[in-house]
Design a protein around this motif. Structure first.
Motif, PDB file in Angstrom:
ATOM      1  N   UNK A   1      -4.058   7.596  -2.371  1.00 50.43           N
ATOM      2  CA  UNK A   1      -3.771   6.360  -1.820  1.00 50.43           C
ATOM      3  C   UNK A   1      -4.085   5.203  -2.673  1.00 50.43           C
ATOM      4  N   UNK A   2      -3.197   4.387  -2.727  1.00 52.65           N
ATOM      5  CA  UNK A   2      -3.316   3.021  -3.498  1.00 52.65           C
ATOM      6  C   UNK A   2      -2.861   1.813  -2.842  1.00 52.65           C
ATOM      7  N   UNK A   3      -3.451   0.633  -3.373  1.00 51.16           N
ATOM      8  CA  UNK A   3      -3.005  -0.698  -3.289  1.00 51.16           C
ATOM      9  C   UNK A   3      -2.306  -1.326  -4.273  1.00 51.16           C
ATOM     10  N   UNK A   4      -1.241  -2.107  -4.263  1.00 50.66           N
ATOM     11  CA  UNK A   4      -0.797  -2.782  -5.451  1.00 50.66           C
ATOM     12  C   UNK A   4      -0.326  -4.275  -5.147  1.00 50.66           C
ATOM     13  N   UNK A   5      -0.227  -5.150  -5.919  1.00 57.13           N
ATOM     14  CA  UNK A   5       0.307  -6.409  -6.134  1.00 57.13           C
ATOM     15  C   UNK A   5       1.230  -6.507  -7.349  1.00 57.13           C
ATOM     16  N   UNK A   6       2.429  -7.492  -6.778  1.00 57.62           N
ATOM     17  CA  UNK A   6       3.629  -7.692  -7.654  1.00 57.62           C
ATOM     18  C   UNK A   6       3.277  -8.722  -8.567  1.00 57.62           C
ATOM     19  N   UNK A   7       2.943  -8.410  -9.811  1.00 61.04           N
ATOM     20  CA  UNK A   7       2.881  -9.666 -10.803  1.00 61.04           C
ATOM     21  C   UNK A   7       4.268 -10.245 -10.995  1.00 61.04           C
ATOM     22  N   UNK A   8       5.461  -9.515 -11.191  1.00 62.27           N
ATOM     23  CA  UNK A   8       6.767  -9.986 -11.051  1.00 62.27           C
ATOM     24  C   UNK A   8       7.588  -9.453 -10.064  1.00 62.27           C
TER      25      UNK A   8
ATOM     26  N   UNK B   1       0.719  -1.021  -0.054  1.00 67.88           N
ATOM     27  CA  UNK B   1      -0.191   0.014   0.139  1.00 67.88           C
ATOM     28  C   UNK B   1       0.810   1.119   0.057  1.00 67.88           C
ATOM     29  N   UNK B   2       0.526   2.366  -0.769  1.00 71.84           N
ATOM     30  CA  UNK B   2       1.391   3.561  -0.712  1.00 71.84           C
ATOM     31  C   UNK B   2       0.517   4.772  -0.670  1.00 71.84           C
ATOM     32  N   UNK B   3       1.041   6.001  -0.552  1.00 70.37           N
ATOM     33  CA  UNK B   3       0.306   7.144  -0.518  1.00 70.37           C
ATOM     34  C   UNK B   3       1.356   8.267  -0.986  1.00 70.37           C
ATOM     35  N   UNK B   4       0.771   8.770  -2.059  1.00 76.49           N
ATOM     36  CA  UNK B   4       1.355   9.950  -2.489  1.00 76.49           C
ATOM     37  C   UNK B   4       0.876  11.087  -2.261  1.00 76.49           C
ATOM     38  N   UNK B   5       1.587  12.324  -1.597  1.00 76.71           N
ATOM     39  CA  UNK B   5       1.048  13.463  -1.298  1.00 76.71           C
ATOM     40  C   UNK B   5       1.718  14.680  -1.785  1.00 76.71           C
TER      41      UNK B   5
END
Length: 277
Positions: free
Chosen positions: A146-153, A114-118
């Motif tokens: 704010x966002x959630x991510x998943x590593x495909x690689x 999860x990450x956040x860019x302000x």
């Protein structure tokens, strides 16, 4: 408990004896060496596996990445019948950037993150109204993603993630006519807040043990007609905790709400650093 052993008669070890006497002699000798230190335990004799000695890792990693973005900006802003175009060249940025604060925070567990860019910027620029009327445009922009991510690689050298989240905007725009003879109530001020859904990809890859590349591509919409965001950077790993990076970022927004129109492209070089723990 201390281990007490009888003294070993070396001369008797030389006399022939029943099978296994040599082995008993070796075991007794090992017992004397261990007992000489005072106490014999399994830890004194048997090796402890590395996995048992290492403290269990939590699996979570955290990254804080403050950065400085020095953008130029261009576009259009409208307040009902009053519409103005503006353009601020990068060479003029320090004259027009009143204040800025920016940073990214990320928490990662294996392939999930999860990450956040302000981003906060306060800009002022010259604008042009129809018929060449001079004006000054002020823009106060707050953007949070704010966002959630998943590593495909995911490998030892890097990762390629897909992400989904939201981009929250808060924009206040003001337009002040600067041509004194024409200051006929044309000054305008408007604040708007909206939320867009966003999807995208982000990645990082190590070219060497010290040099890496990273970036993202994000796009979305909802309350706005469209928004997009591109970032590319090259980084240098100082050590396992600290890195420095430099790159270029560009983003655009096309928003319209009744009489208010905000259509802008912001782009420029970016400098920053990362702290991992």
């Amino acid at each position: 408990m201390p281990l007490h052993l009888p003294a070993l008669n070396v001369s008797s070890a030389k006399r022939p004896g029943p099978a296994g006497a040599g082995l008993r002699t070796v075991l007794l000798s090992l017992g004397i060496v261990a007992g000489a230190s005072g106490t014999a335990s399994a830890a004194d004799i048997l090796p402890v596996p590395e996995a048992a000695m290492a403290a269990p890792a939590s699996g979570w990693t955290f990254t804080v990445a403050p950065y400085v973005w020095a953008p130029s900006t261009s576009g259009n802003v409208g307040f009902g019948p009053v519409k103005a175009s503006f353009e601020m060249d990068f060479s003029q940025i320090w004259d027009h950037l009143d204040f800025a604060a920016m940073g990214v925070v990320e928490a990662r567990y294996d392939r999930f993150s999860v990450f956040s860019d302000l981003l906060y910027m306060k800009l002022s620029a010259d604008a042009k109204l129809p018929y060449g009327i001079g004006a000054e445009l002020g823009t106060e922009l707050l953007q949070w993603t704010p966002a959630a991510a998943y590593s495909l690689i995911k490998t030892d050298r890097g990762n390629f993630d897909v992400l989904a989240g939201a981009r929250i905007w808060s924009v206040e725009a003001s337009l002040n006519v600067t041509d004194a003879p024409l200051q006929l109530g044309l000054d305008r001020r408007h604040r708007a807040t909206w939320v867009d859904a966003v999807i995208g990809v982000k990645a990082q890859y190590s070219l060497t043990d010290s040099v890496f590349v990273s970036g993202w591509a994000i796009a979305g919409g909802g309350s706005s007609d469209s928004n997009w965001d591109l970032l590319g950077a090259v980084g240098y790993k100082v050590n396992d905790r600290f890195s420095a990076l430099a790159g270029y970022r560009a983003q655009g927004i096309d928003y319209e709400d009744g009489p208010f129109v905000f259509d802008s492209v912001i782009q420029g070089p970016i400098l920053g650093g990362t702290i991992k723990f």
